[in-house]
Design a protein around this motif. Structure first.
Motif, short mmCIF file in Angstrom:
data_model
loop_
_atom_site.label_atom_id
_atom_site.label_comp_id
_atom_site.label_asym_id
_atom_site.label_seq_id
_atom_site.Cartn_x
_atom_site.Cartn_y
_atom_site.Cartn_z
N HIS A 122 -42.58 33.45 4.78
CA HIS A 122 -42.54 32.78 3.48
C HIS A 122 -43.11 33.69 2.40
O HIS A 122 -43.86 34.62 2.68
CB HIS A 122 -43.27 31.44 3.51
CG HIS A 122 -44.75 31.55 3.78
ND1 HIS A 122 -45.64 32.15 2.94
CD2 HIS A 122 -45.49 31.11 4.84
CE1 HIS A 122 -46.86 32.08 3.42
NE2 HIS A 122 -46.79 31.46 4.58
N SER A 123 -42.74 33.40 1.17
CA SER A 123 -43.24 34.16 0.03
C SER A 123 -44.63 33.68 -0.35
O SER A 123 -45.01 32.54 -0.07
CB SER A 123 -42.30 34.00 -1.17
OG SER A 123 -41.00 34.44 -0.85
N PRO A 171 -42.10 38.27 -1.94
CA PRO A 171 -41.19 37.69 -0.93
C PRO A 171 -41.56 38.10 0.50
O PRO A 171 -42.05 39.20 0.74
CB PRO A 171 -39.82 38.24 -1.33
CG PRO A 171 -40.13 39.50 -2.08
CD PRO A 171 -41.41 39.25 -2.80
N GLU A 172 -41.32 37.16 1.43
CA GLU A 172 -41.57 37.40 2.86
C GLU A 172 -42.94 38.04 3.10
O GLU A 172 -43.09 38.99 3.86
CB GLU A 172 -40.46 38.27 3.45
CG GLU A 172 -39.08 37.61 3.37
CD GLU A 172 -38.02 38.39 4.12
OE1 GLU A 172 -38.27 39.57 4.44
OE2 GLU A 172 -36.95 37.81 4.39
#
Length: 218
Positions: A209-210, A198-199
């Motif tokens: 964004h993942s 994630p992130e």
């Protein structure tokens, strides 16, 4: 990793066109043979050719820079943020050319006999540690924004996979924005998701964004 298509106005000599090239001539068994059929069909159509570039193929640098800029400016997550300057794009490709050799490969897709407009590109990095000689990493698959939907990504990846098999690399890995068009393309080509972070990074639009971690066994 994203990008797909469009004939630009860059040619090797006139710096105005982007296009795909041709793959190697080896003939692996089973799944490898199927990949060669994909390449062979493209060759018969005479529309797109996939070819490998070496460190001396400097005439393609301007077109490669335009392809990278087009990809980033159309939302591809390739390690850059828009707006991407031509200086940054050229600097990146010079660094790629410096790595080309037995452990780093670059293919491009072009129209016609392999000297037409540049339409796409992809790279394969081969890890050198002795415990990683069975795998390779796919890097920066790009297709010009105006050429999407023509199967150019499939042709580039088929060529890359044939080359990986010939070099004993039966496991390929890559990273793509999670739930993106890029991930959908890889899934269509038989890749599987191992997980997501994630992130992980900032996308071309500036949002976090993942990242999906994908793999494919050849």
């Amino acid at each position: 990793m994203q990008a797909f298509d469009a004939p630009f106005a860059y040619t090797p000599a006139a710096t105005s066109s982007l296009a795909p090239l041709q793959p190697p001539t080896a003939q692996p068994q089973g799944a490898g043979a199927a990949r060669l059929r994909v390449v062979g069909e493209a060759r018969k159509r005479g529309a797109v050719q996939v070819r490998a570039l070496g460190s001396r193929d400097l005439q393609w640098l301007p077109a490669l820079a335009d392809l990278l800029i087009d990809s980033v400016h159309h939302g591809a997550s390739l390690g850059f943020l828009a707006p991407l300057s031509r200086y940054q794009a050229m600097d990146y490709w010079h660094s790629v050319y410096a790595r080309l050799g037995s452990h780093h490969h670059l293919w491009i897709a072009c129209e016609g006999d392999g000297h037409g407009p540049l339409q796409g590109a992809v790279q394969l990095a081969l890890p050198q540690p002795s415990n990683a000689h069975h795998r390779g990493e796919v890097q920066r698959l790009m297709v010009h924004s105006q050429e999407r939907g023509r199967g150019i990504a499939s042709q580039l990846m088929a060529t890359l996979e044939c080359s990986a098999l010939r070099q004993g690399r039966r496991l390929l890995v890559l990273e793509a924005p999670a739930d993106s068009q890029a991930e959908a393309v890889y899934t269509h080509l038989g890749w599987q998701r191992a997980g997501a972070i994630p992130e992980h990074s900032v996308c071309a639009e500036g949002r976090l964004h993942s990242a999906a971690l994908l793999y494919k066994t050849l």
